[in-house]
Design a protein around this motif. Structure first.
Motif, PDB file in Angstrom:
ATOM      1  N   SER A  67      -7.572  -9.176   1.375  1.00 42.72           N
ATOM      2  CA  SER A  67      -9.182  -8.696   1.493  1.00 42.72           C
ATOM      3  C   SER A  67      -9.999  -9.870   1.395  1.00 42.72           C
ATOM      4  O   SER A  67      -9.944 -10.766   0.766  1.00 42.72           O
ATOM      5  CB  SER A  67      -8.862  -8.222   0.031  1.00 42.72           C
ATOM      6  OG  SER A  67     -10.631  -7.744  -0.338  1.00 42.72           O
ATOM      7  N   ARG A  68     -10.677  -9.780   2.478  1.00 44.24           N
ATOM      8  CA  ARG A  68     -11.834 -11.001   2.798  1.00 44.24           C
ATOM      9  C   ARG A  68     -12.734 -10.837   1.531  1.00 44.24           C
ATOM     10  O   ARG A  68     -12.925 -11.904   0.983  1.00 44.24           O
ATOM     11  CB  ARG A  68     -12.590 -10.817   3.992  1.00 44.24           C
ATOM     12  CG  ARG A  68     -13.895 -11.753   4.225  1.00 44.24           C
ATOM     13  CD  ARG A  68     -14.606 -11.195   5.304  1.00 44.24           C
ATOM     14  NE  ARG A  68     -15.867 -11.983   5.337  1.00 44.24           N
ATOM     15  CZ  ARG A  68     -16.836 -11.837   6.347  1.00 44.24           C
ATOM     16  NH1 ARG A  68     -16.666 -11.072   7.385  1.00 44.24           N
ATOM     17  NH2 ARG A  68     -18.077 -12.714   6.111  1.00 44.24           N
ATOM     18  N   ARG A  69     -13.118  -9.785   1.038  1.00 43.91           N
ATOM     19  CA  ARG A  69     -14.158  -9.742  -0.079  1.00 43.91           C
ATOM     20  C   ARG A  69     -13.471 -10.423  -1.434  1.00 43.91           C
ATOM     21  O   ARG A  69     -14.133 -11.128  -2.023  1.00 43.91           O
ATOM     22  CB  ARG A  69     -14.433  -8.251  -0.352  1.00 43.91           C
ATOM     23  CG  ARG A  69     -15.508  -8.120  -1.534  1.00 43.91           C
ATOM     24  CD  ARG A  69     -15.728  -6.791  -1.411  1.00 43.91           C
ATOM     25  NE  ARG A  69     -16.366  -5.985  -0.445  1.00 43.91           N
ATOM     26  CZ  ARG A  69     -16.601  -4.397  -0.164  1.00 43.91           C
ATOM     27  NH1 ARG A  69     -16.266  -3.959  -1.257  1.00 43.91           N
ATOM     28  NH2 ARG A  69     -17.005  -4.338   0.944  1.00 43.91           N
ATOM     29  N   GLU A  70     -12.216 -10.259  -1.621  1.00 44.77           N
ATOM     30  CA  GLU A  70     -11.613 -10.671  -2.789  1.00 44.77           C
ATOM     31  C   GLU A  70     -11.587 -12.233  -2.775  1.00 44.77           C
ATOM     32  O   GLU A  70     -11.541 -12.971  -3.390  1.00 44.77           O
ATOM     33  CB  GLU A  70     -10.384  -9.864  -3.029  1.00 44.77           C
ATOM     34  CG  GLU A  70     -10.279  -8.484  -3.424  1.00 44.77           C
ATOM     35  CD  GLU A  70      -8.819  -7.914  -3.744  1.00 44.77           C
ATOM     36  OE1 GLU A  70      -8.048  -8.580  -3.624  1.00 44.77           O
ATOM     37  OE2 GLU A  70      -8.607  -6.724  -3.767  1.00 44.77           O
ATOM     38  N   GLU A  72     -13.400 -14.225  -0.884  1.00 44.11           N
ATOM     39  CA  GLU A  72     -14.715 -14.689  -0.857  1.00 44.11           C
ATOM     40  C   GLU A  72     -15.234 -14.804  -2.579  1.00 44.11           C
ATOM     41  O   GLU A  72     -15.805 -15.718  -3.044  1.00 44.11           O
ATOM     42  CB  GLU A  72     -15.798 -14.007  -0.066  1.00 44.11           C
ATOM     43  CG  GLU A  72     -17.018 -14.641  -0.019  1.00 44.11           C
ATOM     44  CD  GLU A  72     -17.840 -13.769   1.316  1.00 44.11           C
ATOM     45  OE1 GLU A  72     -18.850 -14.463   1.438  1.00 44.11           O
ATOM     46  OE2 GLU A  72     -17.420 -13.057   1.624  1.00 44.11           O
TER      47      GLU A  72
END
Length: 311
Positions: A67-70, A72
């Motif tokens: 997950s890119r969001r996690e 980041e």
């Protein structure tokens, strides 16, 4: 690949089947950037996560989608820089990921190939004995012959079953006795042949390493150079390919990085390569070998110029 990031004085990376990896968050060569990257693969985009030090060198690389969001959010919460990079080609990605930091750690799902010999499908090339190794060729042909016998037995068995089923009033076991005997004989030959080929494969591997025809990188991920019938092959856990090169550069950088460059910037193989084995491999196969100690800037320049790499 499941990966867990945590901060406990150091950056702690946990991956199943691997001991936890601790990367420093203070001092020279500290972990400073989480690189979320992607590059085109066969039929789909491949993703991965890398930890970079304060000079942009790779401390750790873990392939797999996350997950890119996690990632980041984790970087922002712990004072790390987050970077998203999409490489145009697989070669560009491998070249960048092979620029190892002195604190580099291997975390990967790749495994070394099996010690058993690989079975290739017979074709026109396999029927032409290679120069200087007729014994190897005859062993291959015997193995192919056994394979075709097993296939022929399967066809005969299926054919006999179908014929017996088409005659419900007849003897459904007609011909099965002879096939049973043939099955026992084939099973014995298969076990014996597999044992012989495995033993031959191991002896050949030891002999080839001793006389300078195989040069392997120490540690993971698996990578080695093989000289066979006048050709130079690069073997990794994923594939084997031919390399057109006549020069080797064995380097060590002043910060502790070591590696091998094949050809004139053709291929970068970071990691530990035994100097004695490398010299024997070069002499045995008519390759020019240069050994150099690089400064930090020379290391950065050299690893940026190569065309491909095996991280």
């Amino acid at each position: 690949m499941t990966l867990t990031l945590a901060v406990d004085d150091d950056l702690v990376v946990e991956v199943p089947e691997h001991p936890p990896v601790r990367l420093p968050l203070a001092g020279p060569g500290r972990a400073s950037t989480l690189l979320f990257f992607g590059y085109p693969g066969r039929g789909r985009t491949r993703y991965g996560l890398a930890v970079l030090d304060d000079s942009g060198l790779v401390m750790l690389e873990a392939p797999g989608s996350r997950s890119r969001r996690e990632v980041e959010a984790f970087a922002g919460d712990n004072g790390l820089t987050f970077e998203l990079r999409r490489f145009a080609t697989g070669e560009e990605a491998r070249t960048a990921l092979a620029r190892r930091s002195p604190a580099w750690r291997a975390v990967t799902w790749r495994r070394s190939p099996s010690a058993l010999p690989r079975l290739r499908v017979p074709g026109v090339r396999s029927l032409r004995p290679p120069k200087g190794s007729p014994r190897v060729w005859w062993r291959e042909q015997l193995l192919y012959g056994l394979m075709w016998l097993v296939l022929a037995y399967g066809v005969a068995f299926v054919t006999l079953v179908v014929l017996n089923m088409r005659n419900p009033g007849g003897d459904v076991s007609r011909g099965m006795g002879a096939l049973g005997v043939a099955a026992l004989v084939l099973a014995g030959l298969t076990v014996l042949g597999a044992g012989v080929m495995a033993g031959v494969g191991r002896r050949r591997a030891r002999h080839r390493s001793a006389d300078g025809r195989v040069l392997g990188r120490r540690g993971e991920p698996h990578c080695r150079l093989v000289a066979v019938h006048g050709r130079l092959l690069l073997e990794t856990a994923r594939r084997t390919r031919e390399i057109d090169a006549s020069r080797l550069l064995l380097y060590s950088a002043d910060l502790g990085m070591t590696g091998l460059v094949v050809g004139d910037g053709l291929l970068h193989l970071p990691g530990h390569w035994d100097p004695g084995e490398t010299d024997r491999f070069a002499v045995r196969n008519g390759l020019e070998l240069e050994t150099r100690t690089l400064t930090r800037q020379e290391y950065l320049d050299l690893t940026a110029r190569v065309r491909d790499a095996v991280p």
